[in-house]
Design a protein around this motif. Structure first.
Motif, PDB file in Angstrom:
ATOM      1  N   ARG A  39       0.836  -1.203   0.000  1.00 21.37           N
ATOM      2  CA  ARG A  39       0.000   0.000   0.000  1.00 21.37           C
ATOM      3  C   ARG A  39       0.874   1.259   0.000  1.00 21.37           C
ATOM      4  O   ARG A  39       0.558   2.237  -0.668  1.00 21.37           O
ATOM      5  CB  ARG A  39      -0.922   0.050   1.220  1.00 21.37           C
ATOM      6  CG  ARG A  39      -1.954  -1.050   1.314  1.00 21.37           C
ATOM      7  CD  ARG A  39      -2.957  -1.019   0.181  1.00 21.37           C
ATOM      8  NE  ARG A  39      -2.587  -2.019  -0.791  1.00 21.37           N
ATOM      9  CZ  ARG A  39      -2.805  -1.975  -2.085  1.00 21.37           C
ATOM     10  NH1 ARG A  39      -3.410  -0.988  -2.629  1.00 21.37           N
ATOM     11  NH2 ARG A  39      -2.413  -2.920  -2.886  1.00 21.37           N
ATOM     12  N   ARG A  40       1.956   1.240   0.750  1.00 19.86           N
ATOM     13  CA  ARG A  40       2.864   2.393   0.812  1.00 19.86           C
ATOM     14  C   ARG A  40       3.484   2.650  -0.565  1.00 19.86           C
ATOM     15  O   ARG A  40       3.528   3.786  -1.031  1.00 19.86           O
ATOM     16  CB  ARG A  40       3.947   2.166   1.857  1.00 19.86           C
ATOM     17  CG  ARG A  40       4.870   3.362   2.041  1.00 19.86           C
ATOM     18  CD  ARG A  40       5.833   3.166   3.183  1.00 19.86           C
ATOM     19  NE  ARG A  40       5.084   3.282   4.436  1.00 19.86           N
ATOM     20  CZ  ARG A  40       5.067   2.368   5.401  1.00 19.86           C
ATOM     21  NH1 ARG A  40       5.763   1.260   5.271  1.00 19.86           N
ATOM     22  NH2 ARG A  40       4.370   2.558   6.492  1.00 19.86           N
ATOM     23  N   ALA A  43       0.827   4.046  -2.835  1.00 23.29           N
ATOM     24  CA  ALA A  43       0.538   5.445  -2.513  1.00 23.29           C
ATOM     25  C   ALA A  43       1.599   6.370  -3.082  1.00 23.29           C
ATOM     26  O   ALA A  43       1.291   7.416  -3.660  1.00 23.29           O
ATOM     27  CB  ALA A  43       0.438   5.627  -0.999  1.00 23.29           C
ATOM     28  N   GLU A  47       0.886   9.107  -6.031  1.00 25.40           N
ATOM     29  CA  GLU A  47       1.172  10.521  -5.793  1.00 25.40           C
ATOM     30  C   GLU A  47       2.143  11.070  -6.835  1.00 25.40           C
ATOM     31  O   GLU A  47       1.996  12.198  -7.301  1.00 25.40           O
ATOM     32  CB  GLU A  47       1.732  10.726  -4.390  1.00 25.40           C
ATOM     33  CG  GLU A  47       1.884  12.181  -4.037  1.00 25.40           C
ATOM     34  CD  GLU A  47       2.303  12.410  -2.610  1.00 25.40           C
ATOM     35  OE1 GLU A  47       2.568  13.578  -2.278  1.00 25.40           O
ATOM     36  OE2 GLU A  47       2.377  11.452  -1.825  1.00 25.40           O
ATOM     37  N   GLU A  54      -6.444   9.032  -4.896  1.00 30.72           N
ATOM     38  CA  GLU A  54      -6.190   7.593  -4.778  1.00 30.72           C
ATOM     39  C   GLU A  54      -5.025   7.331  -3.816  1.00 30.72           C
ATOM     40  O   GLU A  54      -5.050   6.368  -3.046  1.00 30.72           O
ATOM     41  CB  GLU A  54      -5.899   6.982  -6.147  1.00 30.72           C
ATOM     42  CG  GLU A  54      -7.100   6.905  -7.055  1.00 30.72           C
ATOM     43  CD  GLU A  54      -7.414   8.219  -7.760  1.00 30.72           C
ATOM     44  OE1 GLU A  54      -6.593   9.168  -7.651  1.00 30.72           O
ATOM     45  OE2 GLU A  54      -8.471   8.317  -8.384  1.00 30.72           O
ATOM     46  N   ALA A  55      -4.013   8.187  -3.856  1.00 29.03           N
ATOM     47  CA  ALA A  55      -2.883   8.050  -2.928  1.00 29.03           C
ATOM     48  C   ALA A  55      -3.355   8.231  -1.493  1.00 29.03           C
ATOM     49  O   ALA A  55      -2.925   7.510  -0.590  1.00 29.03           O
ATOM     50  CB  ALA A  55      -1.799   9.058  -3.269  1.00 29.03           C
ATOM     51  N   GLN A  56      -4.254   9.174  -1.296  1.00 29.26           N
ATOM     52  CA  GLN A  56      -4.796   9.396   0.049  1.00 29.26           C
ATOM     53  C   GLN A  56      -5.551   8.161   0.539  1.00 29.26           C
ATOM     54  O   GLN A  56      -5.432   7.776   1.702  1.00 29.26           O
ATOM     55  CB  GLN A  56      -5.716  10.613   0.042  1.00 29.26           C
ATOM     56  CG  GLN A  56      -6.277  10.949   1.404  1.00 29.26           C
ATOM     57  CD  GLN A  56      -7.265  12.091   1.353  1.00 29.26           C
ATOM     58  OE1 GLN A  56      -7.780  12.448   0.299  1.00 29.26           O
ATOM     59  NE2 GLN A  56      -7.537  12.664   2.489  1.00 29.26           N
ATOM     60  N   GLU A  58      -4.916   5.076  -0.222  1.00 34.06           N
ATOM     61  CA  GLU A  58      -3.917   4.065   0.149  1.00 34.06           C
ATOM     62  C   GLU A  58      -3.371   4.345   1.551  1.00 34.06           C
ATOM     63  O   GLU A  58      -3.208   3.425   2.350  1.00 34.06           O
ATOM     64  CB  GLU A  58      -2.780   4.034  -0.881  1.00 34.06           C
ATOM     65  CG  GLU A  58      -3.201   3.602  -2.265  1.00 34.06           C
ATOM     66  CD  GLU A  58      -3.697   2.177  -2.341  1.00 34.06           C
ATOM     67  OE1 GLU A  58      -3.282   1.337  -1.517  1.00 34.06           O
ATOM     68  OE2 GLU A  58      -4.515   1.894  -3.228  1.00 34.06           O
ATOM     69  N   TRP A  59      -3.067   5.617   1.831  1.00 37.67           N
ATOM     70  CA  TRP A  59      -2.568   5.952   3.172  1.00 37.67           C
ATOM     71  C   TRP A  59      -3.645   5.717   4.222  1.00 37.67           C
ATOM     72  O   TRP A  59      -3.339   5.327   5.358  1.00 37.67           O
ATOM     73  CB  TRP A  59      -2.074   7.397   3.216  1.00 37.67           C
ATOM     74  CG  TRP A  59      -0.758   7.586   2.539  1.00 37.67           C
ATOM     75  CD1 TRP A  59      -0.511   8.257   1.384  1.00 37.67           C
ATOM     76  CD2 TRP A  59       0.516   7.062   2.972  1.00 37.67           C
ATOM     77  NE1 TRP A  59       0.820   8.194   1.065  1.00 37.67           N
ATOM     78  CE2 TRP A  59       1.477   7.471   2.023  1.00 37.67           C
ATOM     79  CE3 TRP A  59       0.932   6.300   4.048  1.00 37.67           C
ATOM     80  CZ2 TRP A  59       2.822   7.142   2.135  1.00 37.67           C
ATOM     81  CZ3 TRP A  59       2.267   5.968   4.153  1.00 37.67           C
ATOM     82  CH2 TRP A  59       3.198   6.389   3.212  1.00 37.67           C
ATOM     83  N   HIS A  75       0.916  11.923   6.033  1.00 35.52           N
ATOM     84  CA  HIS A  75       0.652  11.883   4.594  1.00 35.52           C
ATOM     85  C   HIS A  75      -0.809  12.188   4.286  1.00 35.52           C
ATOM     86  O   HIS A  75      -1.108  12.895   3.313  1.00 35.52           O
ATOM     87  CB  HIS A  75       1.046  10.527   4.008  1.00 35.52           C
ATOM     88  CG  HIS A  75       2.519  10.356   3.843  1.00 35.52           C
ATOM     89  ND1 HIS A  75       3.239  11.001   2.873  1.00 35.52           N
ATOM     90  CD2 HIS A  75       3.416   9.608   4.535  1.00 35.52           C
ATOM     91  CE1 HIS A  75       4.512  10.672   2.965  1.00 35.52           C
ATOM     92  NE2 HIS A  75       4.642   9.819   3.968  1.00 35.52           N
TER      93      HIS A  75
END
Length: 165
Positions: A39-40, A43, A47, A54-56, A58-59, A75
């Motif tokens: 996931r990291r 993300a 980003e 979408e990155a948000q 994942e975080w 993040h």
């Protein structure tokens, strides 16, 4: 000595609460750690491509499985601020373009803003207004109405045939 003893007993408890988030994974199953690493990486890739929403997400997944992870929280807050800033920039650009009569540009900016915050109801009404102005601009200068002895059916069928061409 009596005053110092309670402090000495509380010290180990305070030390446990201040463990940095990079040690949060110690003692966790490998599958969970692999999930967090995946996931990291996702993300960071999202980003870098500019897909901030979408990155948000994942975080937020990382934060959900490791509550209190300070890195994930930082993040998430940073991406929220970036998304809010981009949303405002697109919204203002849309209103500026609409005031200038550049409705196609306004529509593009409104759609970009809605992609960042789809729940913004005021933008949806603004988009409907811009679409109505674009539709009005596409209408012929002289409306096609019956002149002389023509029935409404003849006018309607003639208009449909013109619109198909």
């Amino acid at each position: 000595m009596r005053r110092i003893l309670p402090l000495l007993l509380c010290f180990p408890l305070l030390a446990c609460q201040s463990v940095p988030s990079r040690y949060a994974g110690l003692g966790q199953p490998r599958e969970l750690m692999a999930f967090i690493d995946e996931r990291r990486n996702a993300a960071q890739t999202l980003e870098a491509r500019g897909a901030l929403r979408e990155a948000q997400r994942e975080w937020q997944l990382i934060d959900a499985v490791t509550p209190g992870d300070a890195v994930a929280g930082q993040h998430i807050r940073r991406l929220q601020a970036k998304l809010a800033e981009q949303f405002e920039r697109h919204r203002k650009a849309a209103h500026t373009a609409a005031r200038r009569g550049q409705y196609r540009q306004s529509r593009r900016q409104l759609l970009k803003a809605l992609a960042l915050r789809p729940e913004a109801g005021s933008l949806i009404s603004d988009l409907k207004s811009v679409e109505a102005r674009l539709a009005y601009a596409a209408m012929p200068a002289e409306p096609n109405v019956a002149k002389g002895p023509q029935s409404e059916v003849e006018v309607y069928t003639a208009q449909r045939q013109q619109s198909r061409k």
